[in-house]
Write an enzyme that holds these catalytic residues in place. Sequence first.
Site, PDB file in Angstrom:
ATOM      1  N   SER A  93       0.860  -1.181   0.000  1.00  0.00           N
ATOM      2  CA  SER A  93       0.000   0.000   0.000  1.00  0.00           C
ATOM      3  C   SER A  93       0.898   1.233   0.000  1.00  0.00           C
ATOM      4  O   SER A  93       2.116   1.115   0.098  1.00  0.00           O
ATOM      5  CB  SER A  93      -0.867   0.013   1.258  1.00  0.00           C
ATOM      6  OG  SER A  93      -0.022   0.207   2.381  1.00  0.00           O
ATOM      7  N   LYS A  94       0.285   2.391  -0.062  1.00  0.00           N
ATOM      8  CA  LYS A  94       1.049   3.651  -0.079  1.00  0.00           C
ATOM      9  C   LYS A  94       1.983   3.734   1.115  1.00  0.00           C
ATOM     10  O   LYS A  94       3.130   4.154   1.006  1.00  0.00           O
ATOM     11  CB  LYS A  94       0.088   4.841  -0.038  1.00  0.00           C
ATOM     12  CG  LYS A  94      -0.320   5.253  -1.420  1.00  0.00           C
ATOM     13  CD  LYS A  94      -0.374   6.754  -1.559  1.00  0.00           C
ATOM     14  CE  LYS A  94      -0.256   7.080  -3.024  1.00  0.00           C
ATOM     15  NZ  LYS A  94       0.033   8.383  -3.375  1.00  0.00           N
ATOM     16  N   ARG A  95       1.456   3.306   2.250  1.00  0.00           N
ATOM     17  CA  ARG A  95       2.223   3.358   3.492  1.00  0.00           C
ATOM     18  C   ARG A  95       3.516   2.547   3.371  1.00  0.00           C
ATOM     19  O   ARG A  95       4.527   2.844   3.981  1.00  0.00           O
ATOM     20  CB  ARG A  95       1.319   2.771   4.586  1.00  0.00           C
ATOM     21  CG  ARG A  95       1.884   2.663   5.965  1.00  0.00           C
ATOM     22  CD  ARG A  95       0.749   2.255   6.910  1.00  0.00           C
ATOM     23  NE  ARG A  95       0.102   1.005   6.478  1.00  0.00           N
ATOM     24  CZ  ARG A  95       0.517  -0.198   6.830  1.00  0.00           C
ATOM     25  NH1 ARG A  95       1.558  -0.329   7.595  1.00  0.00           N
ATOM     26  NH2 ARG A  95      -0.111  -1.292   6.418  1.00  0.00           N
TER      27      ARG A  95
END
Length: 470
Positions: A241-243
Amino acid sequence: MSAPVVTRFAPSPTGFLHIGGARTALFNWLYARGHGGTFLLRIEDTDRERSTPEATAAILKGLEWLGLDHDGEAVSQFARADRHREVALQMLEAGHAYKCFATQEEIQAFREAAKAEGRSTLYRSPWRDADPETYPDAPYVVRLKAPREGATVIADKVQGDVTIRNDQLDDMVLLRSDSTPVYMLAVVVDDYDMGVTHVIRGDDHLNNAARQMMIYTAMGWDLPTYAHIPLIHGPDGKKLSKRHGALGVEEYQQMGYPASGMRNYLARLGWSHGDDEVFTDSQAQAWFDLDGIGKSPARFDFKKLENLCGHHIAATEDAALLHEVQEFLVATGQPVPEGVHLERLGAAMPVLKERAKTYPELLEKAYFALSTRPIEPEEKAAKQLDAEGRTLLSELTPHLQSASWTRDALEAAANDFAAAHDIKFGKMAGPMRAALAGRAATPSVFDMMMVLGQEETLARLTDAAKGGQD
Ligand code: GLU
């Protein structure tokens, strides 16, 4: 002799070039370059609602920054729709496809009945073997006459043999009722026309491969070699994910990671060659093979990326690194040093490149070379320029004035001075760092003095010694 290798990267321009796409592009590039082959780029822009010119531009820019140069012009899939249609009509002509006049309502009714009876809900068109004499004057789609018996085996270089029973696949639509070709057909026709020998892509396309193979077979075309690579996961094993770092590659550029380090890191993300961690492009090209691609998802790890980038920065030749830093500054809209600052930055490269993992880290260390007198010390550095520090500097300065400007002579002069004043060199280093760089953490004072030269060094020391008295 086997045919020359042709690979391709086929992104859909619906967003930026993310890290997974960049890795797919890299694998295809490495494979082609390492085999004296060709690496092609195809923009899969058939989804007119979601494809944007901005996304295409971002993908091209990302590839350019990563240094993944493609051969020839990028191909637009949408522009080739007539050719895709032509192939569907050829299949129709040859009896490998048929016109299906079923309406949405009929298909829906078929599915509901199948469900109620506990049968497979895969649509089985009554038009598959219908006599053309019975065709109504109504809209139709063109469906592939897919084999119903037996199985399709994808001989995948990464996943091994993947078998899909043919009775689990329906007769896919090739041309919609408005006669536009579907994506699955476009991919096969394009790959065939572009002479693609190796399809290396994410394993989210594995199921598509079975359907795509049926089109190759119907057309009597040779199959490409398939290699479906596992997707990238975050360090916790969950979907990226972006994280976790699922950012556009331009964000890595903005963060100041060198492209060579990025390539090295992305190559290791799911592929290995023995225990080799740090390698050059030519090594990667020579070593890269489909056998080295792992079957389980690779985990994205920022620490490892940084570590590899540090190795690459340290290993880059000074002039090339200076050029990369300038490009980074341009790409991030920062002022590019000129004149004496540029000269100093260049001269400082051997020192700066040790232990810098990103360009911003390198530039932070280069602050002394890029700043102009009078040097404004930061708060922590300013504390070093108290009365005692300033006295030390004013006493030291004449000794440096008469020293010859070599590293050895400067070290000797500083050590003699420290011994004569019965202080440790460390006591002088703080005020010297503050005077020369205005910072508490800097490269070695001797390195800074060598880069700045005698005149500038003495001027900065004198400025600092006088500081606060003006
Ligand atoms: N356009 C597809 C994607 O971006 C790739 C299709 C392929 O490689 O065959 O996922």
